[in-house]
Design a protein around this motif. Structure first.
Motif, PDB file in Angstrom:
ATOM      1  N   GLY A  21       0.806  -1.215   0.000  1.00  0.00           N
ATOM      2  CA  GLY A  21       0.000   0.000   0.000  1.00  0.00           C
ATOM      3  C   GLY A  21       0.834   1.257   0.000  1.00  0.00           C
ATOM      4  O   GLY A  21       0.506   2.242  -0.668  1.00  0.00           O
ATOM      5  N   SER A  85      -9.186   2.044   1.458  1.00  0.00           N
ATOM      6  CA  SER A  85      -8.885   1.669   0.073  1.00  0.00           C
ATOM      7  C   SER A  85     -10.131   1.750  -0.803  1.00  0.00           C
ATOM      8  O   SER A  85     -10.069   2.184  -1.959  1.00  0.00           O
ATOM      9  CB  SER A  85      -8.296   0.256   0.029  1.00  0.00           C
ATOM     10  OG  SER A  85      -7.082   0.197   0.770  1.00  0.00           O
ATOM     11  N   GLN A 104      -5.489   5.449   5.120  1.00  0.00           N
ATOM     12  CA  GLN A 104      -4.615   4.290   4.944  1.00  0.00           C
ATOM     13  C   GLN A 104      -3.391   4.388   5.858  1.00  0.00           C
ATOM     14  O   GLN A 104      -2.988   3.403   6.480  1.00  0.00           O
ATOM     15  CB  GLN A 104      -4.157   4.184   3.488  1.00  0.00           C
ATOM     16  CG  GLN A 104      -5.174   3.588   2.537  1.00  0.00           C
ATOM     17  CD  GLN A 104      -4.600   3.385   1.147  1.00  0.00           C
ATOM     18  OE1 GLN A 104      -3.777   4.174   0.667  1.00  0.00           O
ATOM     19  NE2 GLN A 104      -5.022   2.320   0.475  1.00  0.00           N
ATOM     20  N   PHE A 163      -6.612   0.435  -5.885  1.00  0.00           N
ATOM     21  CA  PHE A 163      -7.251   0.602  -4.578  1.00  0.00           C
ATOM     22  C   PHE A 163      -8.169  -0.583  -4.264  1.00  0.00           C
ATOM     23  O   PHE A 163      -8.226  -1.045  -3.110  1.00  0.00           O
ATOM     24  CB  PHE A 163      -8.051   1.909  -4.556  1.00  0.00           C
ATOM     25  CG  PHE A 163      -7.238   3.122  -4.208  1.00  0.00           C
ATOM     26  CD1 PHE A 163      -6.828   3.357  -2.904  1.00  0.00           C
ATOM     27  CD2 PHE A 163      -6.891   4.047  -5.179  1.00  0.00           C
ATOM     28  CE1 PHE A 163      -6.091   4.486  -2.578  1.00  0.00           C
ATOM     29  CE2 PHE A 163      -6.157   5.174  -4.871  1.00  0.00           C
ATOM     30  CZ  PHE A 163      -5.747   5.393  -3.563  1.00  0.00           C
TER      31      PHE A 163
END
Length: 395
Positions: A21, A85, A104, A163
């Protein structure tokens, strides 16, 4: 100590998720700047929100995991990461993208230090090197594969696809953790005053490994950003610069489990091996600054991968060995904070000095700063070597 084999898989996936991520979205946003209508200032702000959230919140969530248990913090953090996300997948404006990125980062600040604490609690000091090596290897794969997987996904279906994949990945990690990771009991802890916290956080047994970890991430962060630039200035194809970064990440991922096993078999060698890793890192930066060439870039990237692979599992294994179990979350959160400061500070230092002078001077300034940090960290670790296995001295 609980059954380590049963619960490690979810922790490895959590480590991979936060690394994927962090680098996957960052690289994708950079390539999609024009398509998203972002200015450079807006891009910089969106990229910074993730790291800002981690720097502020990692010690907080690390301490929370000591209070309520690591498993709830990991599960909750992964759920928030999945929701963030999803927000990013359907974000229709730069503001929503920034909010998704901030969420996030806040989620990763929760489950990342809690996962490190869980590794330490589940395996104990005698196996900490081996399992931190494996955990670091999975994070390394996320850092290496994130930009590549991200580029493939946005080429195939655009930024929302990246995402969405992260949302599915984090939901899978949530379910796996909830169902298969054993609960780790919360241990009673003594009340700590602010003076106690400051004393523990400035103890050599804590600061020594953290300084070396911060130096390693400072050079790693600068290398990821500036190796492609160096290659481009030498007239190389962009693929060579990205390939060098991939070499760095793969070597680090391969080396870490092996170094962790060496630590568990001969923990007295940790100081020497970490110092060797620091020497490799600093030598690579000096070579980049003094004699840049395509061969130096490739060899330097390999040296940095090896140096990071040496320092990372050994640093966390040392912290695990010198920290009382009831304080493990706070220690790991603070150590992660040190790494984040290095990760952000290395590229900033190079950029500021290079902007005011030249890129070689910027790299030279990084080498000097990291040499000072590594020397201080190694000195502190030597001073506490005789008590490295006693938990009362750690932060």
């Amino acid at each position: 100590m609980v059954d380590q084999k049963r619960g490690m898989g979810p922790l490895y996936l959590a480590g991979f998720t936060t690394a994927f991520g962090a680098h996957g979205i960052a690289a994708a946003l950079g390539t999609e700047t024009d398509n998203l209508g972002l200015t450079f200032a807006a891009l910089g702000l969106i990229l910074a929100t993730y790291d800002i959230a981690e720097v502020i919140l990692k010690p907080v969530f690390g301490a929370l995991s000591d209070r309520i248990g690591v498993k709830p913090v990991i599960v909750g953090g992964l759920l928030v990461f999945a929701a963030a996300s999803l927000l990013g997948a359907f974000a229709a404006s730069p503001l929503l993208l920034a909010m998704a990125r901030l969420a996030q980062g806040a989620a990763a600040a929760g489950f990342s230090p809690a996962s490190s604490s869980a590794v330490a609690r589940m395996v104990g000091p005698s196996l900490a090197g081996r399992y931190f090596g494996k955990y670091g290897s999975w994070k390394g794969l996320g850092y290496a594969g994130g930009p590549l997987l991200g580029a493939a996904l946005i080429t195939w279906a655009g930024l929302p696809a990246l995402f969405l994949v992260l949302a599915v990945l984090s939901l899978g990690a949530t379910l796996w953790t909830a169902l298969h990771m054993p609960s780790i009991p919360v241990l009673p802890k003594q009340r700590a005053t602010l003076a106690d916290v400051v004393k523990q956080s400035t103890a050599p047994a804590f600061l020594g490994p953290v300084l070396l970890l911060a130096a390693a991430t400072a050079i790693l962060g600068a290398a990821v950003g500036f190796i492609p630039l160096l290659a481009a200035r030498l007239g190389a194809d962009p693929i060579l610069g990205m390939g060098a970064v991939s070499i760095l990440a793969v070597i680090s991922a391969v080396v870490q489990p092996r170094i962790g096993r060496i630590h568990d078999a001969a923990p007295q060698r940790a100081n020497t091996l970490m110092l060797a890793g620091a020497v490799l890192l600093i030598a690579a930066v000096v070579l980049f600054a003094a004699v840049p060439s395509l061969l130096v870039i490739l060899l330097g990237a390999a040296a940095i991968g090896l140096g990071v692979g040496l320092i990372t599992p050994l640093g966390f294994a040392r912290l695990a060995a010198t920290t009382p179990p009831e304080r493990m979350g706070r220690t790991m959160g603070s150590a992660e904070l040190g790494r984040e400061v290095g990760d952000a500070g290395g590229p900033i230092l190079v950029g500021l000095v290079a902007g005011a002078a030249t890129l070689p001077l910027g790299l030279g300034a990084l080498a000097v700063a990291c040499a000072v940090a590594a020397a201080g960290g190694a000195s502190m670790m030597r001073s506490t070597a005789s008590s490295a296995e006693r938990p009362q001295s750690a932060g």
